[in-house]
Design a protein around this motif. Structure first.
Motif, mmCIF file in Angstrom:
data_model
loop_
_atom_site.group_PDB
_atom_site.id
_atom_site.type_symbol
_atom_site.label_atom_id
_atom_site.label_comp_id
_atom_site.label_asym_id
_atom_site.label_seq_id
_atom_site.Cartn_x
_atom_site.Cartn_y
_atom_site.Cartn_z
ATOM 1 N N SER A 122 0.822 -1.113 0.017
ATOM 2 C CA SER A 122 0.210 0.138 0.020
ATOM 3 C C SER A 122 0.741 1.197 0.214
ATOM 4 O O SER A 122 2.072 1.309 0.196
ATOM 5 C CB SER A 122 -1.038 -0.078 1.144
ATOM 6 N N GLU A 123 0.231 2.594 -0.104
ATOM 7 C CA GLU A 123 1.059 3.608 -0.086
ATOM 8 C C GLU A 123 1.621 3.666 1.350
ATOM 9 O O GLU A 123 2.698 4.144 1.355
ATOM 10 C CB GLU A 123 0.183 4.577 -0.311
ATOM 11 N N ALA A 124 0.846 3.522 2.186
ATOM 12 C CA ALA A 124 1.345 3.597 3.661
ATOM 13 C C ALA A 124 2.530 2.638 3.918
ATOM 14 O O ALA A 124 3.559 3.124 4.563
ATOM 15 C CB ALA A 124 0.336 3.237 4.783
ATOM 16 N N SER A 125 2.645 1.592 3.466
ATOM 17 C CA SER A 125 3.886 0.614 3.519
ATOM 18 C C SER A 125 5.081 1.261 2.948
ATOM 19 O O SER A 125 6.147 1.016 3.251
ATOM 20 C CB SER A 125 3.503 -0.825 2.875
ATOM 21 N N LEU A 126 4.812 1.679 1.545
ATOM 22 C CA LEU A 126 5.793 2.314 0.934
ATOM 23 C C LEU A 126 6.463 3.436 1.617
ATOM 24 O O LEU A 126 7.664 3.843 1.753
ATOM 25 C CB LEU A 126 5.627 2.817 -0.558
ATOM 26 N N GLN A 127 5.570 4.209 2.076
ATOM 27 C CA GLN A 127 6.018 5.604 2.836
ATOM 28 C C GLN A 127 6.756 5.058 4.251
ATOM 29 O O GLN A 127 7.828 5.686 4.404
ATOM 30 C CB GLN A 127 4.685 6.483 3.141
ATOM 31 N N ASN A 128 6.246 4.060 4.885
ATOM 32 C CA ASN A 128 6.894 3.702 6.072
ATOM 33 C C ASN A 128 8.503 3.268 5.832
ATOM 34 O O ASN A 128 9.424 3.562 6.643
ATOM 35 C CB ASN A 128 6.239 2.540 6.972
ATOM 36 N N TYR B 236 9.535 15.175 6.217
ATOM 37 C CA TYR B 236 8.218 15.930 6.513
ATOM 38 C C TYR B 236 7.032 15.373 5.725
ATOM 39 O O TYR B 236 7.335 14.919 4.441
ATOM 40 C CB TYR B 236 8.386 17.419 6.091
ATOM 41 N N HIS B 237 6.138 14.904 6.130
ATOM 42 C CA HIS B 237 4.795 14.419 5.496
ATOM 43 C C HIS B 237 3.534 15.006 6.353
ATOM 44 O O HIS B 237 3.507 15.182 7.588
ATOM 45 C CB HIS B 237 4.759 12.723 5.634
ATOM 46 N N THR B 238 2.735 15.392 5.541
ATOM 47 C CA THR B 238 1.416 16.103 5.941
ATOM 48 C C THR B 238 0.381 14.890 6.204
ATOM 49 O O THR B 238 0.262 14.289 5.272
ATOM 50 C CB THR B 238 0.745 16.998 4.924
ATOM 51 N N HIS B 239 0.208 14.661 7.484
ATOM 52 C CA HIS B 239 -0.637 13.289 7.869
ATOM 53 C C HIS B 239 -2.321 13.592 7.558
ATOM 54 O O HIS B 239 -2.622 12.534 7.260
ATOM 55 C CB HIS B 239 -0.552 13.316 9.498
ATOM 56 N N ASP B 240 -2.680 14.810 7.355
ATOM 57 C CA ASP B 240 -3.929 14.911 6.839
ATOM 58 C C ASP B 240 -4.072 15.974 5.811
ATOM 59 O O ASP B 240 -4.400 17.173 6.328
ATOM 60 C CB ASP B 240 -5.190 15.308 8.165
ATOM 61 N N SER B 241 -4.042 15.393 4.566
ATOM 62 C CA SER B 241 -3.862 16.406 3.643
ATOM 63 C C SER B 241 -5.244 17.016 2.958
ATOM 64 O O SER B 241 -5.486 17.876 2.396
ATOM 65 C CB SER B 241 -3.345 15.887 2.467
ATOM 66 N N ASP C 165 3.466 13.903 -1.315
ATOM 67 C CA ASP C 165 3.532 13.329 0.049
ATOM 68 C C ASP C 165 4.834 13.526 1.029
ATOM 69 O O ASP C 165 4.621 13.526 2.255
ATOM 70 C CB ASP C 165 3.382 11.800 -0.230
ATOM 71 N N LEU C 166 6.173 13.351 0.394
ATOM 72 C CA LEU C 166 7.217 13.698 1.091
ATOM 73 C C LEU C 166 7.991 14.580 0.725
ATOM 74 O O LEU C 166 8.325 14.931 -0.274
ATOM 75 C CB LEU C 166 8.027 12.117 1.085
ATOM 76 N N HIS C 167 8.512 15.419 1.814
ATOM 77 C CA HIS C 167 9.830 16.275 1.880
ATOM 78 C C HIS C 167 10.908 15.915 2.417
ATOM 79 O O HIS C 167 10.660 15.671 3.463
ATOM 80 C CB HIS C 167 9.133 17.900 2.016
ATOM 81 N N LEU C 168 12.065 15.647 1.753
ATOM 82 C CA LEU C 168 13.179 15.075 2.415
ATOM 83 C C LEU C 168 14.245 16.119 2.197
ATOM 84 O O LEU C 168 14.624 16.532 1.089
ATOM 85 C CB LEU C 168 13.533 14.014 1.996
ATOM 86 N N ARG D 124 20.556 19.435 -0.916
ATOM 87 C CA ARG D 124 19.939 18.161 -1.351
ATOM 88 C C ARG D 124 18.282 18.319 -0.618
ATOM 89 O O ARG D 124 18.059 18.068 0.517
ATOM 90 C CB ARG D 124 20.492 16.874 -0.746
ATOM 91 N N ASP D 125 17.454 18.333 -1.552
ATOM 92 C CA ASP D 125 15.865 18.723 -1.350
ATOM 93 C C ASP D 125 15.233 17.919 -2.314
ATOM 94 O O ASP D 125 15.210 18.091 -3.515
ATOM 95 C CB ASP D 125 15.561 20.113 -1.570
ATOM 96 N N ILE D 126 14.486 16.781 -1.542
ATOM 97 C CA ILE D 126 13.700 15.819 -2.424
ATOM 98 C C ILE D 126 12.332 16.001 -1.993
ATOM 99 O O ILE D 126 11.948 15.998 -0.857
ATOM 100 C CB ILE D 126 14.432 14.583 -2.161
ATOM 101 N N HIS D 127 11.454 16.095 -3.146
ATOM 102 C CA HIS D 127 10.063 15.964 -2.821
ATOM 103 C C HIS D 127 9.410 14.606 -3.690
ATOM 104 O O HIS D 127 10.036 14.546 -4.759
ATOM 105 C CB HIS D 127 9.324 16.909 -3.647
ATOM 106 N N SER D 128 8.517 13.690 -3.096
ATOM 107 C CA SER D 128 8.185 12.862 -3.731
ATOM 108 C C SER D 128 6.650 12.608 -3.612
ATOM 109 O O SER D 128 6.153 12.745 -2.571
ATOM 110 C CB SER D 128 9.160 11.630 -3.333
ATOM 111 N N GLU D 129 5.980 12.035 -4.581
ATOM 112 C CA GLU D 129 4.648 11.479 -4.390
ATOM 113 C C GLU D 129 4.835 10.047 -4.509
ATOM 114 O O GLU D 129 5.509 9.445 -5.039
ATOM 115 C CB GLU D 129 3.939 12.242 -5.827
#
Length: 121
Positions: free
Chosen positions: A17-23, A37-42, A51-54, A62-67
């Motif tokens: 699932s998306e949650a498994s991948l995110q974890n 950083y992840h917004t828990h309730d978008s 989804d993620l800002h690293l 080094r600034d990574i954004h990922s969906e």
């Protein structure tokens, strides 16, 4: 009739699932020294935010954004919204890194290679 051979990684990816991948990503990114950083309730956020800002603590700028897109209970991969496509496009035009990541990217080790700076696409 020819038999269709299905790659075992494809079958395994459909269990994520998306949650498994995110974890998995958050765990490895944290171990590699990223701020995560992840917004828990978008639902109250602007549409399209990824989804993620690293941000790397070890590699300056080094600034990574990922969906992230995972599979639902019926085995269907999530789809990008028009707003997410726009965010990805414009982030990729700048100096930061922006990615769409799926379970296949994790299983092929692309995500870890990107986080380690060994791969950029």
């Amino acid at each position: 009739m020819t038999k269709r051979v299905v790659d075992p990684k494809v079958l395994l990816a459909r269990e994520w699932s998306e949650a498994s991948l995110q974890n998995a990503i958050v765990e490895v990114a944290t171990m590699l020294g990223f701020l995560v950083y992840h917004t828990h309730d978008s639902r109250r956020s602007q549409a399209g935010e990824l989804d993620l800002h690293l941000v790397s603590r070890t590699v300056p700028s080094r600034d990574i954004h990922s969906e992230l897109k995972g599979y639902d209970s019926r085995g269907h991969l999530g789809q990008l919204s028009a707003e997410q496509w726009e965010w990805l496009y414009w982030l990729q035009q700048g100096d930061g890194e922006a990615y769409l990541w799926t379970p296949e990217d994790w299983l092929e080790n692309h995500i870890i290679a990107i986080l380690k700076g060994e791969e950029t696409t």
